[in-house]
Scaffold this motif. Structure first.
Motif, short mmCIF file in Angstrom:
data_model
loop_
_atom_site.label_atom_id
_atom_site.label_comp_id
_atom_site.label_asym_id
_atom_site.label_seq_id
_atom_site.Cartn_x
_atom_site.Cartn_y
_atom_site.Cartn_z
N TRP A 114 0.84 -1.19 0.00
CA TRP A 114 0.00 0.00 0.00
C TRP A 114 0.89 1.25 0.00
CZ3 TRP A 114 -0.81 3.95 3.63
CH2 TRP A 114 -1.87 4.81 3.32
N ILE A 115 1.93 1.24 0.82
CA ILE A 115 2.88 2.35 0.85
C ILE A 115 3.52 2.54 -0.52
CG2 ILE A 115 5.13 3.07 1.76
CD1 ILE A 115 4.23 1.80 4.46
N LEU A 116 3.91 1.42 -1.15
CA LEU A 116 4.51 1.46 -2.48
C LEU A 116 3.55 2.10 -3.48
CD1 LEU A 116 7.27 0.40 -3.39
CD2 LEU A 116 6.10 -1.66 -4.17
N ASP A 117 2.28 1.69 -3.43
CA ASP A 117 1.29 2.26 -4.35
C ASP A 117 1.13 3.76 -4.16
OD1 ASP A 117 0.70 -0.15 -5.61
OD2 ASP A 117 -0.98 -0.60 -4.30
N VAL A 118 1.22 4.22 -2.92
CA VAL A 118 1.05 5.64 -2.63
C VAL A 118 2.28 6.44 -3.06
CG1 VAL A 118 0.85 7.33 -0.76
CG2 VAL A 118 -0.61 5.30 -0.77
N LEU A 119 3.48 5.96 -2.72
CA LEU A 119 4.71 6.72 -2.98
C LEU A 119 5.21 6.59 -4.42
CD1 LEU A 119 6.70 5.99 0.29
CD2 LEU A 119 5.41 8.05 -0.30
N ALA A 120 4.97 5.43 -5.04
CA ALA A 120 5.50 5.17 -6.39
C ALA A 120 4.41 4.54 -7.24
CB ALA A 120 6.73 4.27 -6.30
N PRO A 121 3.32 5.26 -7.50
CA PRO A 121 2.25 4.67 -8.31
C PRO A 121 2.78 4.27 -9.68
CG PRO A 121 1.94 7.03 -8.06
CD PRO A 121 3.09 6.66 -7.19
N GLY A 122 2.34 3.14 -10.15
CA GLY A 122 2.81 2.67 -11.44
C GLY A 122 4.06 1.82 -11.37
N TRP A 123 4.47 1.37 -10.17
CA TRP A 123 5.64 0.51 -10.04
C TRP A 123 5.42 -0.74 -10.89
CZ3 TRP A 123 4.55 -4.19 -7.71
CH2 TRP A 123 3.43 -4.24 -6.89
N THR A 124 6.52 -1.32 -11.35
CA THR A 124 6.43 -2.46 -12.25
C THR A 124 7.33 -3.60 -11.78
OG1 THR A 124 8.15 -1.53 -13.67
CG2 THR A 124 5.86 -1.04 -14.27
N VAL A 125 6.99 -4.81 -12.21
CA VAL A 125 7.77 -6.01 -11.92
C VAL A 125 8.24 -6.60 -13.23
CG1 VAL A 125 7.75 -8.29 -10.85
CG2 VAL A 125 6.35 -6.46 -9.88
N HIS A 126 9.54 -6.90 -13.32
CA HIS A 126 10.13 -7.45 -14.54
C HIS A 126 10.86 -8.75 -14.22
CE1 HIS A 126 9.34 -3.62 -16.55
NE2 HIS A 126 9.62 -3.09 -15.37
N PRO A 127 10.47 -9.85 -14.87
CA PRO A 127 11.21 -11.09 -14.65
C PRO A 127 12.62 -10.96 -15.23
CG PRO A 127 9.43 -11.41 -16.26
CD PRO A 127 9.37 -9.98 -15.80
N THR A 128 13.57 -11.60 -14.58
CA THR A 128 14.95 -11.62 -15.07
C THR A 128 15.42 -13.06 -15.13
OG1 THR A 128 15.98 -11.49 -12.89
CG2 THR A 128 15.37 -9.39 -13.93
#
Length: 146
Positions: A114-128
């Motif tokens: 929830w904190i992540l969504d508030v501070l950095a909306p649009g965060w993404t996950v990329h497989p490596t």
């Protein structure tokens, strides 16, 4: 700067930190994020938010992978934006967005995304090839860190 389980490589626009996510390294990582961003002229509130984002992401990696998990924290600053990237070795579990505040204000976990969504909306996950990388962009106006 290198020590057992902690390798820091400074760049003109930020740093790359390879670390085993133990308690001492987590403290050092938090301090380094704040210190380097302030030194680059990023607003203190944004530097603090980036520190919190990095801490939450590394904490999630420890919960998934166990203590002393190998993680890479990359922080980059540019005019108007800070990019925090955390790479961990767990490929199968990507965090899910939380669009509302957690139900229980007294619980000791469950607030990180929830904190992540508030501070950095649009965060993404990329497989490596060896896990996943989570990228968080923190926009800001001005440059006046004390």
């Amino acid at each position: 700067m290198a020590e057992c389980g902690f390798y820091l490589s400074l760049r003109p626009d930020g740093f790359d930190l390879h670390m085993s996510a133990g308690p001492e390294h987590l403290r050092e990582m938090r301090e380094r994020v704040f210190k380097e961003l302030c030194a680059a002229g990023v607003e203190e509130t944004v530097a603090d938010a980036a520190r919190l984002v990095a801490s939450e992401l590394v904490g999630n990696a420890v919960r998934l992978c166990g203590p002393w998990a190998p993680v890479v924290v990359q922080v980059t600053s540019s005019p108007g934006e800070v990019l925090v990237q955390v790479h961990d070795p767990e490929p199968a579990v990507a965090p899910r967005r939380r669009h509302q505040r957690p139900d229980n204000d007294r619980s000791e976990s469950g607030r990180g995304l929830w904190i992540l969504d508030v501070l950095a909306p649009g965060w993404t996950v990329h497989p490596t090839a060896v896990g996943k990388q989570i990228r968080c962009r923190l926009p800001y106006q001005g440059r006046n860190c004390a």
